[in-house]
Motif scaffolding. Structure first.
Motif, short mmCIF file in Angstrom:
data_model
loop_
_atom_site.label_atom_id
_atom_site.label_comp_id
_atom_site.label_asym_id
_atom_site.label_seq_id
_atom_site.Cartn_x
_atom_site.Cartn_y
_atom_site.Cartn_z
N UNK A 29 0.70 -1.10 -0.10
CA UNK A 29 0.02 0.09 0.24
C UNK A 29 0.88 1.12 0.08
N UNK A 30 0.63 2.22 -0.95
CA UNK A 30 1.37 3.37 -1.05
C UNK A 30 0.86 4.48 -0.20
N UNK A 31 1.30 5.32 0.35
CA UNK A 31 1.04 6.54 1.15
C UNK A 31 1.19 7.75 0.79
N UNK A 32 0.39 8.72 0.54
CA UNK A 32 0.92 9.93 0.16
C UNK A 32 0.91 10.78 1.52
N UNK A 33 2.18 11.24 1.78
CA UNK A 33 2.70 11.85 2.94
C UNK A 33 2.35 13.22 2.74
N UNK A 34 2.06 13.92 1.67
CA UNK A 34 2.23 15.45 1.65
C UNK A 34 1.48 16.11 2.40
N UNK A 35 0.05 15.58 2.76
CA UNK A 35 -0.76 16.32 3.53
C UNK A 35 -1.10 15.62 5.19
N UNK A 36 -0.23 14.78 5.41
CA UNK A 36 -0.17 14.02 6.75
C UNK A 36 0.41 14.83 7.65
N UNK A 37 -0.30 15.18 8.76
CA UNK A 37 0.18 15.74 9.95
C UNK A 37 0.04 17.24 9.88
N UNK A 38 -0.27 17.80 8.82
CA UNK A 38 -0.39 19.53 8.75
C UNK A 38 0.60 19.97 8.25
N UNK A 39 0.59 21.23 8.35
CA UNK A 39 1.74 22.03 8.01
C UNK A 39 2.93 22.12 8.99
N UNK A 40 2.74 21.85 10.19
CA UNK A 40 3.82 21.67 11.11
C UNK A 40 4.69 20.72 11.39
N UNK A 41 4.53 19.58 10.48
CA UNK A 41 5.02 18.22 10.53
C UNK A 41 6.43 18.39 9.39
N UNK A 42 7.55 18.15 9.71
CA UNK A 42 8.79 18.43 9.06
C UNK A 42 8.89 17.42 7.92
N UNK A 43 9.46 17.57 6.89
CA UNK A 43 9.72 16.24 5.87
C UNK A 43 10.27 15.41 6.45
N UNK A 83 -3.55 0.25 -3.33
CA UNK A 83 -3.41 -1.02 -2.59
C UNK A 83 -3.07 -2.06 -3.91
N UNK A 84 -2.17 -2.88 -3.78
CA UNK A 84 -2.05 -4.03 -4.76
C UNK A 84 -1.86 -5.38 -4.06
N UNK A 85 -2.32 -6.23 -4.68
CA UNK A 85 -2.40 -7.49 -3.85
C UNK A 85 -1.53 -8.76 -4.95
N UNK A 86 -0.86 -9.29 -5.01
CA UNK A 86 -0.46 -10.09 -6.13
C UNK A 86 0.04 -11.46 -5.63
N UNK A 87 -0.63 -12.55 -6.39
CA UNK A 87 -0.31 -13.89 -5.77
C UNK A 87 1.13 -14.32 -6.43
N UNK A 88 1.77 -14.86 -5.30
CA UNK A 88 3.23 -15.15 -5.37
C UNK A 88 3.47 -16.64 -5.57
N UNK A 89 2.36 -17.60 -5.00
CA UNK A 89 2.45 -19.07 -4.99
C UNK A 89 1.05 -19.57 -4.83
#
Length: 284
Positions: free
Chosen positions: A37-51, A229-235
């Motif tokens: 699952x990929x997460x876009x952190x650009x808006x996470x935590x508001x403007x007060x959270x550092x990169x 989210x991606x689900x891939x069968x491996x076996x």
């Protein structure tokens, strides 16, 4: 064109020869799925959270969201469980993400009775979601590709978003002006509650089951891409020597999917308000 017809004939021949195998009363299979699952952190935590802080949180989330699940299935039933991990639980702040995480939990589905039952933990409390299987209006595209040794075909559907989403865990706007501005500038796609689903299924395993909540195609679903989210069968193991009973989970407070989603949203908002309060306290 000739190659395409030959490939179809080979698949049909395989299905004819193997149909007796899948029709056996004690038939069982196991499919292992790697999920990311990929997460876009650009808006996470508001403007007060550092990169730098966002990067640290993203790394912790990555380990929590990359998992392996096992689908044990027969002709009509399936049990989807997370593979046991030997990773030691993290303490301190890392525990917060474990508390927030509502994914996983043994999940049972029965395509004959249309029963859906899933065990989930939320903030240390155990719930048992009991509902009907969600049917999707699959569109078969005819596009094909090979996954492992299986020929798979593409199908598409649209489903409503349910449950907890990390992208919703953002610090609320500081005032009504900010809130109004965010509503106006927020992309239309984010305001919608529909998710596009792309699945790849194989008729070579003629059961209409798949990972997580997905089912209803003329073959086992080996890959799903839904939202972030991606689900891939491996076996895949057909008729393993040690067969398991496919039983639904039974413990937890019984709720419907809608009721659980409402509780999750309320808890998320409580935690978000708590973080906002801590942030304001730190700026005194």
């Amino acid at each position: 064109m000739i190659f395409k017809h030959l490939r179809i004939q080979v698949i049909l021949l395989f299905l004819t020869v193997s149909s007796s195998l899948f029709a056996q009363k004690d038939f069982q299979g196991k499919a292992y799925y790697e999920t990311k699952t990929s997460i876009d952190m650009s808006n996470f935590g508001g403007r007060d959270m550092t990169e730098e802080r966002k990067k640290q949180i993203a790394e912790r989330m990555k380990s929590a969201l990359e998992k392996t699940f096992i689908l044990t299935f027969n002709q009509s039933e399936a049990l989807y469980v997370e593979e046991e991990s030997l990773d030691a639980p993290t303490g301190g702040r890392g525990m917060r993400f474990g508390m927030m995480n509502t994914s996983g939990g043994d999940q049972y589905k029965n395509v004959k009775s249309k029963a859906f039952i899933q065990k989930k933990d939320l903030f240390g409390k155990q719930f048992l979601i009991k509902d009907s299987l969600q049917s999707l209006d699959w569109k078969l595209t005819g596009e094909s590709k090979i996954i492992g040794q299986y020929t798979c075909f593409r199908a598409e559907a649209v489903k409503p978003k349910t449950g907890f989403d990390f992208r919703d865990f953002r610090r609320p706007p500081r005032d009504k002006a900010d809130e109004s501005s965010k509503k106006e500038t927020r992309p239309e796609a984010e305001r919608q509650n529909d998710i596009k689903v792309v699945a790849w299924y194989t008729p070579q395993i003629p059961v209409n089951l798949g990972p997580d909540v997905y089912w209803g195609l003329p073959g086992l679903i080996l890959e799903v891409s839904a939202d972030n989210t991606t689900m891939l069968c491996s076996k895949i193991v057909i008729n393993p020597s040690d067969k398991e009973d496919i039983k639904a989970p039974t413990k937890g407070k019984e709720v419907t999917q809608a009721e659980f989603d409402k509780i999750s949203k309320e808890k998320m908002e409580e935690m978000r308000d708590m973080y906002r309060g801590r942030g304001r306290g730190g700026r005194r």
